[in-house]
Design a protein around this motif. Structure first.
Motif, PDB file in Angstrom:
ATOM      1  N   UNK A 199      -3.628  20.020 -11.272  1.00  0.00           N
ATOM      2  CA  UNK A 199      -2.695  18.872 -10.876  1.00  0.00           C
ATOM      3  C   UNK A 199      -1.935  19.354  -9.660  1.00  0.00           C
ATOM      4  N   UNK A 200      -1.529  20.573  -9.562  1.00  0.00           N
ATOM      5  CA  UNK A 200      -0.477  21.150  -8.609  1.00  0.00           C
ATOM      6  C   UNK A 200      -1.412  21.224  -7.111  1.00  0.00           C
ATOM      7  N   UNK A 201      -2.709  21.614  -7.222  1.00  0.00           N
ATOM      8  CA  UNK A 201      -3.370  21.535  -6.090  1.00  0.00           C
ATOM      9  C   UNK A 201      -3.535  20.329  -5.512  1.00  0.00           C
ATOM     10  N   UNK A 202      -3.782  19.019  -6.364  1.00  0.00           N
ATOM     11  CA  UNK A 202      -3.820  17.786  -5.803  1.00  0.00           C
ATOM     12  C   UNK A 202      -2.921  17.445  -5.056  1.00  0.00           C
ATOM     13  N   UNK A 203      -1.817  17.625  -5.538  1.00  0.00           N
ATOM     14  CA  UNK A 203      -0.316  17.359  -4.894  1.00  0.00           C
ATOM     15  C   UNK A 203      -0.191  18.242  -3.533  1.00  0.00           C
ATOM     16  N   UNK A 204      -0.503  19.446  -3.754  1.00  0.00           N
ATOM     17  CA  UNK A 204      -0.168  20.091  -2.232  1.00  0.00           C
ATOM     18  C   UNK A 204      -1.311  19.579  -1.212  1.00  0.00           C
ATOM     19  N   UNK A 205      -2.234  19.183  -1.663  1.00  0.00           N
ATOM     20  CA  UNK A 205      -3.408  18.596  -0.665  1.00  0.00           C
ATOM     21  C   UNK A 205      -3.332  17.083  -0.501  1.00  0.00           C
ATOM     22  N   UNK A 206      -2.525  16.506  -0.941  1.00  0.00           N
ATOM     23  CA  UNK A 206      -2.420  14.950  -0.779  1.00  0.00           C
ATOM     24  C   UNK A 206      -3.833  14.315  -1.430  1.00  0.00           C
ATOM     25  N   UNK A 207      -4.232  14.995  -2.491  1.00  0.00           N
ATOM     26  CA  UNK A 207      -5.463  14.384  -2.741  1.00  0.00           C
ATOM     27  C   UNK A 207      -5.342  13.259  -3.893  1.00  0.00           C
ATOM     28  N   UNK A 263       0.777  -1.094  -0.048  1.00  0.00           N
ATOM     29  CA  UNK A 263       0.017  -0.001   0.146  1.00  0.00           C
ATOM     30  C   UNK A 263       0.842   1.255   0.164  1.00  0.00           C
ATOM     31  N   UNK A 264       1.978   1.215   0.809  1.00  0.00           N
ATOM     32  CA  UNK A 264       2.867   2.277   0.671  1.00  0.00           C
ATOM     33  C   UNK A 264       3.386   2.732  -0.550  1.00  0.00           C
ATOM     34  N   UNK A 265       3.753   1.592  -1.422  1.00  0.00           N
ATOM     35  CA  UNK A 265       4.207   1.625  -2.711  1.00  0.00           C
ATOM     36  C   UNK A 265       3.384   2.258  -3.601  1.00  0.00           C
ATOM     37  N   UNK A 266       1.978   1.721  -3.388  1.00  0.00           N
ATOM     38  CA  UNK A 266       0.698   2.170  -4.454  1.00  0.00           C
ATOM     39  C   UNK A 266       0.503   3.538  -4.199  1.00  0.00           C
ATOM     40  N   UNK A 267       0.674   4.185  -2.858  1.00  0.00           N
ATOM     41  CA  UNK A 267       0.773   5.718  -2.646  1.00  0.00           C
ATOM     42  C   UNK A 267       1.657   6.465  -3.383  1.00  0.00           C
ATOM     43  N   UNK A 268       2.734   5.943  -3.222  1.00  0.00           N
ATOM     44  CA  UNK A 268       3.958   6.723  -3.876  1.00  0.00           C
ATOM     45  C   UNK A 268       3.762   6.411  -5.415  1.00  0.00           C
ATOM     46  N   UNK A 269       3.384   5.627  -5.994  1.00  0.00           N
ATOM     47  CA  UNK A 269       3.221   5.470  -7.213  1.00  0.00           C
ATOM     48  C   UNK A 269       2.379   6.484  -7.667  1.00  0.00           C
ATOM     49  N   UNK A 270       0.975   6.592  -7.027  1.00  0.00           N
ATOM     50  CA  UNK A 270       0.020   7.536  -7.392  1.00  0.00           C
ATOM     51  C   UNK A 270       0.642   8.953  -7.266  1.00  0.00           C
ATOM     52  N   UNK A 271       1.439   9.362  -6.413  1.00  0.00           N
ATOM     53  CA  UNK A 271       1.984  10.512  -6.320  1.00  0.00           C
ATOM     54  C   UNK A 271       2.875  10.910  -7.538  1.00  0.00           C
TER      55      UNK A 271
END
Length: 852
Positions: free
Chosen positions: A522-530, A326-334
């Motif tokens: 896209x920049x907003x989603x990265x800033x808010x961890x969305x 799950x940690x790897x999947x979250x990192x890949x999404x980011x």
């Protein structure tokens, strides 16, 4: 066979397709300069019908520079119309085609008669025509210088020529083959006579062969008796040897069994010692039973504790793996969001760069479009100039052709004026009496016509000069336009590239705002961890569950150590259980093996006594074996001698049988010899029959009346019945008066009968011509065909004016005998003598045909 139409392409001098129709031709002349292709038309006919022409190879007939040719020849025969089409394609593996068709008037179409192969189709054509190539060219073609070939020969040579025309040369071949067959039969007769003589010599030895056979029979009988006695002696020895050999095998078996028994005793002693050793070991293990059972119980408790820690470790490892996933999947999404953001930023930068030069791109496209319009206007002007130039070229060609006609007419008028001035009392134009007034009238008419042609000629020349000047001007203008128009393709390519660049810039300007909005989102989603909401929730749940498992790595390691220390008790416990089970079994087995050893000792003592008795009985076996070998050797020798004796009897008998066979064969060979001699006599007679004084002489004698009748039929029409001829085949010698073979020609007219040699001029020519036509018809009839077409190439150029008139008169006299007559000449002054003229003319595109 009556020609209807000839169509050819790429055949020798003819390149472009040419068609010659014979439909309206009865009597025609074929004219053209030397080498134009007059005789080529005849080659085309023979090549279409038979695949043969003056050249040896078909590829030599193809027009120079071309790779294939085609000839189609249509002809009428027996009320039907047929067409033969032959095609040749050159090359290393050249290919030929032959097609044969018949016309169906009811269907107005052609029906194919083509067979499966060229040879089969050619055979069908030959059967229909009933003519081969050689017969056709020797009958239908009257070649230059050949009309008097027959009559100008000495009488002794005329029969040979007539024989050649009738194809009697085949009988010379038959005569040679009969002579060769006679020679070969003579060789076979001499071989048979030698064979019969050899047979008779061998048959004289019959008495000696019979004595040899009787002596061989007596020796074979004596050897047979001795062989039977030797066989009886050998049978007795073999029986005695067999009995002793059985006892020897028994002795060998007992000795082998004794050796094996000793080996078994040794093995039993060793086995009993091993059993006792195992019994002692089992008793030592049983003595330690209490200590072993306590240690084994402690091992089972330690293993249960270790299994519990193993299960906790397994649960913990599974949860940790899932947490890592799950940690790897979250990192890949980011990382995916960051990569998408970089792509959109790069694309936005590229679009902004393209949109910056939009005004410059529009100005460049407008400039190139204006330049293209200017060059296209020049292109249209150049095309107009070319059309005007072509119109002038057509007019110039027409005026040039008209001037050729004017020049020809002026030359004819000049020639007629010359004839008029040189004429006597008869007008050369209208054949009327020529008075001075009529001469002046005709001169004025010719002069007026010449002046009109001259004026027209000069007017055309003036116009041609004007056209030439205008052509030069138009050519210069066209060249200048073409130099300018060379820029048009490059300009069109520049315009297309500029329009493409402008379109890209306009598209980029339209897409910039939308792309900026996508980048900010896209920049907003990265800033808010969305991103990856499900994976984040699952990760929190798994981390709580991992804490509840309670796995202790130190306790797990202590359990592993305890199990490792107590593990040896497991093996000792198994050995204890095995010892308790196997002790009683081993003790029972020891008792059985000891009893078996005692039985084996008793049997061994009995066998040793039997061995001693058999050894004494078989002591005489070697001596008996030696006697048996000697008796067998003697028997073999007697058998060999008897076999040789029987072979001698058979050989002597074979000699006698061979003599009987020779007696029968001699009778067959004597009969064959008589038959061969009879056959040789037949071939000897055939050789004489096929010779010059045999069948050939009879065929010539039979053909001469037919030739004489046909020649007189033609002469009667050519001379109004004044002249006839007779062939004399025999005459008396001047010295003895005996008859001899000859072929004299006697000609009778109103002055009496004379030899051909006494005639000259026109009469001799008519006689020659009549005989040559008669020979052609005779040759065609002998082939089973009707001569309906005649081609005459008699060399008008070698005749004077009177000779040419005689030849034309002769042709006119026989024209009713043929459907088509074609006369080949290159003299223009003879064209008016024929109702139809076929012209062959050389051009740069090959020879062409015209008919008028």
């Amino acid at each position: 066979m009556i020609p209807v139409e000839l169509r050819l392409q790429n055949f020798m001098a003819y390149k472009t397709p040419q068609t010659l129709s014979f439909a309206d031709i009865h009597l025609a002349c074929l004219t053209g300069e030397n080498g134009a292709g007059k005789s080529t038309l005849l080659d085309a006919i023979t090549w279409a019908l038979w695949g043969k022409a003056r050249t040896r190879l078909d590829d030599d007939l193809i027009h120079l520079g071309e790779s294939e040719m085609e000839v189609a020849f249509t002809f009428a025969l027996g009320g039907e119309t047929y067409r033969v089409l032959r095609r040749r394609i050159a090359g290393k593996r050249g290919r030929s085609e032959l097609h044969f068709h018949a016309f169906l008037p009811a269907a107005n179409d052609w029906r194919t008669l083509t067979e499966s192969g060229i040879r089969q189709t050619q055979d069908k054509i030959n059967r229909l025509l009933r003519l081969d190539y050689d017969t056709f060219i020797n009958s239908a073609f009257l070649l230059q210088g050949r009309a008097d070939e027959f009559t100008n020969k000495r009488p002794a040579e005329r029969k040979q020529i007539l024989g050649d025309i009738l194809g009697l040369g085949i009988y010379d071949e038959y005569e040679e083959r009969a002579a060769e067959k006679t020679r070969l039969l003579g060789q076979e007769i001499r071989i048979l006579e030698a064979q019969i003589e050899q047979m008779e010599g061998e048959m004289a030895n019959e008495a000696a062969y019979r004595t040899e056979w009787e002596e061989a029979q007596n020796r074979a009988a004596d050897l047979h008796k001795a062989l039977r006695a030797a066989e009886t002696t050998l049978a007795d020895l073999r029986q005695r040897h067999k009995e002793l050999d059985i006892k020897q095998r028994q002795l060998d078996d007992l000795q082998t069994r004794l050796r094996q028994a000793q080996t078994d005793l040794d093995d039993l002693t060793a086995a009993i010692a091993q059993i006792e050793k195992r019994i002692a070991g089992y008793r030592a293990v049983i003595a330690r039973a209490g200590d072993i059972e306590t240690g084994y119980a402690n091992l089972q408790r330690a293993q249960a504790e270790l299994e519990d820690w193993n299960q906790r470790l397994a649960q913990s490892a599974g949860l940790r793996n899932e947490v890592h996933r799950l940690e790897t999947a979250i990192q890949h999404a980011r990382a995916a969001l960051e990569a998408d953001l970089k792509v959109k930023q790069a694309r936005l930068k590229d679009l902004q760069a393209k949109a910056e030069g939009l005004d410059k791109f529009r100005a460049n496209v407008a400039r190139l479009q204006a330049e293209q319009a200017r060059l296209q206007a020049q292109e249209a002007e150049r095309d107009r100039l070319r059309e005007e130039q072509q119109t002038l070229a057509t007019e110039a060609a027409r005026l040039t052709e008209e001037n050729k006609q004017h020049r020809a007419e002026m030359d004819k008028i000049r020639a007629r004026l010359d004839q008029l001035e040189a004429a006597g009392s008869t007008c050369p134009v209208c054949a009327q009496p020529l008075s001075d007034e009529h001469r002046a009238t005709v001169r004025r008419q010719f002069t007026a016509e010449g002046t009109a042609h001259g004026d027209a000629y000069r007017a055309n020349e003036a116009r041609l000069q004007e056209i030439q000047a205008e052509q030069k001007r138009l050519t210069a203008a066209i060249r200048q336009a073409e130099r300018t128009l060379k820029q048009l393709p490059a300009l069109q390519r520049q315009l297309a590239q500029a329009e493409h660049t402008l379109q890209e810039a306009e598209d980029a300007a339209a897409r910039i705002a939308a792309l900026q909005a996508e980048r900010d989102a896209l920049q907003k989603r990265l800033d808010e961890a969305d991103f990856a909401p499900q994976e984040r929730a699952e990760l929190a749940r798994l981390q709580a569950e991992l804490a509840q498992v309670g796995y202790d790595a130190d306790a797990h390691a202590a359990a592993r150590t305890a199990v490792a220390d107590l593990t040896p008790y497991a093996d000792e416990y198994r050995r204890l259980e095995d010892a308790r089970t196997r002790l009683s079994e081993e003790e029972a087995r020891r008792t059985q093996e000891e009893a078996r050893r005692q039985r084996l000792l008793a049997q061994t003592e009995t066998d040793r006594a039997t061995v001693a008795a058999l050894t004494a009985e078989t002591a005489a076996l070697p001596q008996l074996t030696a006697e048996l070998t000697a008796a067998s050797t003697r028997l073999d020798d007697l058998q060999r001698q008897e076999r040789l004796a029987r072979d001698a009897v058979a050989a002597a008998r074979q000699k006698l049988d061979h003599l009987a066979y020779l007696a029968k064969e001699r009778g067959k060979k004597e009969a064959a010899l008589a038959e061969l001699k009879e056959t040789r006599e037949i071939y000897t007679e055939l050789r004489a029959a096929f010779g010059k004084r045999g069948v050939q002489a009879l065929l010539i004698e039979h053909a001469i009346p037919e030739l004489e009748q046909e020649a007189n039929h033609i002469l009667t029409r050519m001379t109004d019945g004044r002249v006839n001829l007779q062939f004399i085949t025999q005459r008396a010698t001047r010295t003895t008066g005996s008859p001899i073979e000859t072929l004299d020609i006697r000609i009778a007219d109103e002055l009496g009968t004379r030899n051909y040699d006494l005639y000259s001029g026109g009469e001799a020519f008519r006689i020659n011509f009549a005989i040559r036509i008669a020979l052609s018809k005779l040759l065609a009839r002998r082939a089973g065909a009707s001569l309906q077409t005649l081609v005459i190439d008699e060399g008008f150029g070698t005749q004077d004016a009177q000779g040419r008139e005689r030849l034309v008169e002769a042709i006119n006299a026989i024209q009713s005998d043929f459907e088509k007559i074609i006369v080949i000449t290159h003299l223009d002054e003879l064209q008016d003598a024929f109702p139809v003229r076929i012209h062959v003319r050389k051009t740069e595109a090959g020879s062409v045909i015209s008919v008028d």
